[in-house]
Structure formats: structure tokens, C-alpha cells
Design a protein around this motif. Sequence first.
Motif: not given
Length: 447
Positions: A340-346
Amino acid sequence: MMRITMIGTGYVGLVSGACFSDFGHDVICVDKDAAKIEKLEAGVMPIYEPGLDALVATNVKAGRLSFTTDLAAGVADADAVFIAVGTPSRRGDGHADLSYVYAASEEIAKAVKGKTVIVTKSTVPVGTGDEVERIMREGAPGKEIYVCSNPEFLREGAAIDDFKRPDRVVVGTEEEAAKEVMRAIYRPLYLNRSPILFTARRTSELIKYAANAFLATKITFINEIADLCEAVGANVQDVSRGIGLDGRIGAKFLHAGPGYGGSCFPKDTLALLKTADDYDTPVRIVEAVVQVNDARKRAMGRKVIKAMGGDVRGKTVGILGLTFKPNTDDMRDAPSLAVIQALQDAGATVKAHDPEGVEQAAKVLKDVEFVADPYAAADGADALVIVTEWDAYRALDLARLKGLLKTPVLVDLRNIYPIDEAEKAGFDYTSVGRGNGLVGELAKAEG
């Protein structure tokens, strides 16, 4: 019947205490958290574990299980006192934080009266029992106290069955008086023929860490093989079956996925590394396991982004499953956090569903919309990602899901759907280690 006091009503303490009482022992569970004790007395469980609420209620009603904040009263008449407090990774260096263990030991030393066996049930590094014994000798001089190790091997989601039908019970002590008490405590397991392995205390402490490190290694090994499968066009599930049928290897913990998490493997592998470093005996395999697993969880976010065309800015992603594994509400080091963090960061927006983990997830996740069912997670999303293999996700209406999604992208990080079934339903389907690489590219080129 033995009189047992359990210090700590977390996962290990509460499950162990409830099961001991179900064996017929008289159990008192102690915790400093008055609010938690009040809830337990009212039948409200602080954790989700299948069957635990009923087990607690039955034994409270029978008068074999009780809860208190008064450690002194709880310990005074006990035959055995189990220390089952938390040993989280210490910030900054990865060592197990033993402050709770030692604080409990000091309080216990002041409260014991007669012959008492002190049992470290918490997962503790090698040599912790020596320090607990020193604390006991200083705090309760002249009293007949024995300190032993009794690590737990419970799987979250199946803890009650694991406790009552264990592969083995490990007890670390060389004192015959302590062995006698521990045999009496575990005598109810006699009919199940569960072996009780008596070892030296330090050996027992190391068995727990070695077991968890080995299981973490199996998971990490098959995850790396999954990456190789994708590159060469092989199927990791068939590879797992092919090697798992070898009795020397075994089939368990050979399921490829987004990496391990939870309350045990991450902190226990780190603690083992620190112990090995302290004794100048590096364990390089475990070092690699920790590094590969940490990288893998982050890589799963990139895998989702790639499946969505490489750009998720302004897009919505539905997440199915937040907890680190099914049948628990435990969010500690869950792969979903990194994904989820990776998706939000992107630049993506995330909405998520989990059958039991939303309350805990809401404490550690920001800017995530939590929805009531799997179909709500798919509704209007640009992709749907299965992160935790809850049973509730194993037989979803794929046609309905496809109709709800903006684009039919399904990323299955647990391989719970057959490839042909997902593709027949019209999905652009991505799984883990099942021929997404060379063979798939060749097939497209030939087509």
C-alpha cells in the motif's frame, strides 16, 4: 491440577492460559492493563483467534480461569509462573527488548512464597533465563525457585489446536524438581503422544529462534524460486509440489507470495542475527533471508504497478486482505503495509477490505478507505490485488468483479486462482511465479 499464573494476556499468554485451564488446571492471567482485564472479564477478547472467546468463556464459567491486575496475589500460591510478556525488536539495533521480561521477573521475585517454577514462555534470546534466575536469586534469596524455558510454537489462526496437539513441547531445565512440575502441567497431552523434549535452558531458548529462522528461510527460498520461475516460464506451484514431496524437504512453508510478516518471524530473525553477532558467529543465511524478505515486500508494490501499465498516478487500487495471514487481526509487519505504501507513493488511491483486520489496520495505515466487502473494494477500481489468502476470497464471483472494475486487472499475490479460470473470466491476470515471464512472452510473439 496445578496452580498456574500467566503474566501477560497478549497472544501467547491468553491462548496458553485458556488452554491450560481447559486441561483442568487452575489458571490466573495477570496484566497491568486494567482496561484489558475488564474486557476479558466481560468476555471481550483483545485479539482475534478462532474459538478463543468460547474457550475463555467455558473455563471462566467453570471457575478454572480468572483475570487480575494484582500480580502479587496471582503469584503467591502458584506452582508455576509463566512469563508471557512482549519481547519486541528494540528500536535502533534489532535486539529483543527484554525490559518487560525483567520487570516482570523483579515483581515475581517479591511475590513468590513457596516452591515455584518460573517459566519463560516469551521468545527470549539465549542467556535470558540466566538473567531471570539472577533476578530471582537476588529478589527472593533462600526461596526454592527454579527457572526454566518453555518456548511456544503457536500459529496465529490455529493456536488452540497447536497448543492441544503440538508437534513437541520443549522445556529447558536440568533441575529434576522443575521437570516434575512441567511434566504434571503437560500431562494432559499424554494421550496425544506429544513428545516432551527436555534440554538445557540455553538450548531450549535457541530452539525457538532456530525453528522460526528455518521456516522463514523456506518461505524466502521459494519466493526467490518464484522469481526465477517467472523469468524462465516455469510454475512455482508445481516446483513446490515437486520438491515438497521429498520427505527431507516437506511441503509446508513452500507457498510463494509477498513475503513473511507477523509477530514472530521478522523480530525473531533479527534477534537471532544480533545474538550471533554478539557471539561473533555470523549466520549468513539468515542475514540473506531478512534482506531478501524486506526487499520482496517492497517489490510486490512494484509488481502491482507494472501490472497496471507502469503508471498508477490518479488511479484507484482495491486491496483484498490486510493482515499478515488469514484468521488473525495481526498487522505486524504485514506485506500489505509495504504494498500500500508503494502504491500511495506512486500516486494511487487505495481502498481495502479485510474480514477481521480493519480495526488494527486503521491504526497503522493512513489515507486508505476501508470497505465492507470484497466487491466494494473492486467497485470503480482500476485494479484489484489479493494480498492475504482469506477463505472469503477463494470463491469470489469473478464475473461480478470484472464488471465492477474500471479495467480488468487482477493481481493475485497468493496464487489462489487458477490462471485459466482468471483469464477465462476476462482478467488481465498476474500471479506469483507461474510462467508470467519467458513462456508468456514467447506465446504472445508466436500468436
